[in-house]
Structures are given as C-alpha cells and as structure tokens.
Design an enzyme around this catalytic site. Structure first.
Site, PDB file in Angstrom:
ATOM      1  N   HIS A 102       3.958 121.994   3.597  1.00 37.84           N
ATOM      2  CA  HIS A 102       3.640 122.365   4.982  1.00 37.84           C
ATOM      3  C   HIS A 102       3.583 123.878   5.091  1.00 37.84           C
ATOM      4  CE1 HIS A 102       5.587 123.808   8.822  1.00 37.84           C
ATOM      5  NE2 HIS A 102       4.537 123.203   9.312  1.00 37.84           N
ATOM      6  N   ASN A 143       2.730 126.883   8.310  1.00 39.88           N
ATOM      7  CA  ASN A 143       2.352 127.173   9.692  1.00 39.88           C
ATOM      8  C   ASN A 143       2.480 128.667   9.925  1.00 39.88           C
ATOM      9  OD1 ASN A 143       3.598 127.542  12.747  1.00 39.88           O
ATOM     10  ND2 ASN A 143       1.898 126.103  12.638  1.00 39.88           N
ATOM     11  N   VAL A 144       1.471 129.260  10.551  1.00 37.07           N
ATOM     12  CA  VAL A 144       1.557 130.640  11.028  1.00 37.07           C
ATOM     13  C   VAL A 144       1.009 130.657  12.449  1.00 37.07           C
ATOM     14  CG1 VAL A 144       1.598 131.954   8.873  1.00 37.07           C
ATOM     15  CG2 VAL A 144      -0.570 131.091   9.715  1.00 37.07           C
ATOM     16  N   HIS A 194      10.007 129.562  -4.707  1.00 30.83           N
ATOM     17  CA  HIS A 194      10.870 130.531  -4.040  1.00 30.83           C
ATOM     18  C   HIS A 194      10.632 131.954  -4.528  1.00 30.83           C
ATOM     19  CE1 HIS A 194      13.484 128.202  -1.351  1.00 30.83           C
ATOM     20  NE2 HIS A 194      13.270 127.204  -2.187  1.00 30.83           N
ATOM     21  N   HIS A 238      20.796 113.470  11.332  1.00 33.19           N
ATOM     22  CA  HIS A 238      21.242 112.077  11.286  1.00 33.19           C
ATOM     23  C   HIS A 238      21.280 111.528   9.862  1.00 33.19           C
ATOM     24  CE1 HIS A 238      16.871 111.891  11.360  1.00 33.19           C
ATOM     25  NE2 HIS A 238      16.920 110.651  10.920  1.00 33.19           N
ATOM     26  N   GLY A 269       0.824 119.036  26.520  1.00 34.04           N
ATOM     27  CA  GLY A 269      -0.396 118.273  26.747  1.00 34.04           C
ATOM     28  C   GLY A 269      -1.470 118.548  25.726  1.00 34.04           C
ATOM     29  N   GLY A 270      -1.060 118.883  24.498  1.00 31.81           N
ATOM     30  CA  GLY A 270      -2.011 119.198  23.444  1.00 31.81           C
ATOM     31  C   GLY A 270      -2.773 117.978  22.955  1.00 31.81           C
ATOM     32  N   ARG A 271      -3.660 118.228  22.007  1.00 33.94           N
ATOM     33  CA  ARG A 271      -4.513 117.170  21.469  1.00 33.94           C
ATOM     34  C   ARG A 271      -3.705 116.319  20.488  1.00 33.94           C
ATOM     35  NH1 ARG A 271      -8.334 116.390  17.199  1.00 33.94           N
ATOM     36  NH2 ARG A 271     -10.187 115.244  17.907  1.00 33.94           N
TER      37      ARG A 271
END
Length: 304
Positions: free
Chosen positions: A111, A113-114, A150, A180, A263-265
């Site tokens: 994964h 993400n930026v 790393h 959990h 409310g995103g896609r």
C-alpha cells in the site's frame, strides 16, 4: 502556480509513472481507467478523479492506483481527530492511493498513499498539511526483502533529518495495528500525517521522496518472488490472511473512513479490498510450519 496546483500536477504525474512501471512489471494485464466527477451533495462535497485498476495479471491478481481531488463545506470527524479546532471548516483534499494484491503468495501485498489537505475557515488563514506513507504485508516473509524495504524507506527520509525514519517507522507500526487481534498488519514502513512544520517546499519535497521511492522499495521484491512455485496450501493461507487486510481497512483505516464519511466515491474507496478472501473460524497454523512463522513478524521490530 499555487500550492494546490503544484501538488496536483505532481500527483497526476506520479499516478502515470506508477501505472506505467507496474504494467511493465506485470507483463500481462493493463490498467483500465475510469474518470469520474462528483456533483455537489447535501454535504456540499464535490470533485473528481481517475481510478485505475489492473486485474487478472501475470503478477497482480488485482490492484488499483487512484488519484482524487475532492472538496467540501465541512471536514468530516475522521479528518479532525488531531485538529479539533478545524471541525466544520471547508476543505480540499488531493491524493494518490495504491494497493496491490499479487497472485503469488510469496509476493507481499502493499500500500502507498500520498495526500495533501487544506482547511479554510472564514476567521483564519488556510491551514494545509501533507500525509501518507507506504507499508508491506507479506504472507511468507523473507528477512532480506524486509531489510531492503526499510533501507529504502530510511534512505528516503535521511535528507530530512536523522530521526525522521525512526519517527515515521514507529508511527507506521502503531497505525497499522489491529487492536482486536493484537498484531500489526504487516512489517511496516513509513506513515506520516499533519506534516507542515518544515514549510511548504520542504514538506512537499518529503512527500515526493516517499512517493518516488515506493517502486524502488517494492519492485525488486516482486522480481525476486514472482516466479516462486506455490500450491493450494500457500494460496489458501494467502486468502485467509487477506481477511486481516479487510478487517483493518473497514475498521481502522482513516482514509477509508474519511472517504465514506465525506460522501466519496464508494467504488474507488473500496478499491483497496482484495478480489478474493476467505475467513475461517478458529484457524491455527500447524506448529513449526511456514504459516506459523508469520506470527513472529506481526509485532514491531527494528529491521536496520
């Protein structure tokens, strides 16, 4: 060019480069693109993006590389946990998000993400910040792969301060943790959020270092593991462990929660989920098996 336009130009180019190199690494399937726009909703959320999905490839069973640019009248709760003073502020968000689910169980899921946020209140100057990172989720871990992963993360952080890798590696371990289950989602990497302390130019340079470094960290692992033979046992274990990925994304992931709350896609938000997964009640791997070995890796560890 203003700050928002500068970030957007970089993210669009990053999406193009990621897709091009991942297609080449797969050698079979190609990304299909769907452009979308979001009309104004009851929450005054609007925007658009480019969703790109690869399916049934030689390497990637399914994956997505999404760009989105959305804005709204009121920041949702998930975006103001660390900034309660911005609750109710108008906002803009830009980002590229990538998730890859390889076919071979010996190739890790991953994964990236930026993202960039800007919040605006009538009584104050706009507030912006960067966030993102990348992490690795192996099912059959190899120490040399994790050390390489790393090492790239550390090298990308080093120009920005001697303690940056350590801080953002620790944050990644804490963030990608299934409370959990009392285990991490994988073997970590980098995670950062609310970054604006260095000023725009330096913060933006760090975001670029992370985004541009992802393929250097991941593709050598893909090349090394994609042709390893596997059978039904390894495939079934991969599908079982993918269930943990689903649990994290639907329960804890702030990006998923933000997208749904704003409310995103929905299709683009849930692109991160694997194409096939299985759940088994009370599963316990055989003692001293390759599957039982994974548990040793699902707790924070210093790799370099």
């Amino acid at each position: 060019m203003n700050q928002r336009a500068t970030v957007e130009a970089y993210l669009l180019d990053l999406q193009d480069r990621l897709c091009s190199e991942l297609q080449a690494a797969d050698g079979g399937a190609r990304f299909a693109e769907e452009t979308w726009t979001r009309p104004t909703t009851g929450a005054d959320m609007r925007g658009g993006g480019r969703t790109r999905v690869i399916r049934d490839g030689l390497v990637f069973e399914q994956g997505g590389v999404n760009f989105s640019h959305v804005e709204g009248a009121y920041l949702p709760p998930s975006a103001t946990v660390l900034r309660p003073q911005l609750a109710g502020a108008a906002w803009s968000a830009l980002g590229v998000s990538l998730v890859l689910h390889p076919r071979n169980p010996f190739v890790p899921t991953t994964h990236l993400n930026v993202r960039w946020f800007e919040a605006r209140r009538l009584d104050a100057e706009p507030v912006w910040w960067f966030g993102g990172g990348f992490d690795l989720t192996p099912f059959y871990p190899f120490d040399e792969d994790i050390v390489h992963w790393h090492a790239v993360a550390r090298d990308r952080c080093t120009p920005f301060g001697a303690d940056v890798y350590r801080r953002y590696k620790k944050w990644c371990d804490a963030y990608f943790f299934l409370k959990h289950r009392e285990e991490t989602r994988g073997v970590g990497g980098l995670f950062f959020d609310d970054l604006n302390e260095w000023g725009f130019e330096r913060c933006f340079a760090f975001q670029r270092a992370v985004g541009d470094g992802f393929l250097d960290a991941y593709l050598p692992i893909v090349a090394k593991r994609q042709s390893m033979p596997f059978g039904e046992r390894e495939r079934e274990f991969q599908l079982y462990r993918r269930g943990r990925y689903v649990e994290f994304n639907l329960i804890y992931d702030r990006g998923t929660l933000f997208g749904l709350q704003s409310g995103g896609r929905t299709e683009s938000i849930l692109m991160s989920l694997p194409p096939r997964v299985r759940f088994e009640y009370g599963y316990t791997p055989e003692p001293d098996s390759a599957e039982s070995r994974l548990a040793e890796y699902l707790k924070p560890r210093d790799w370099i």
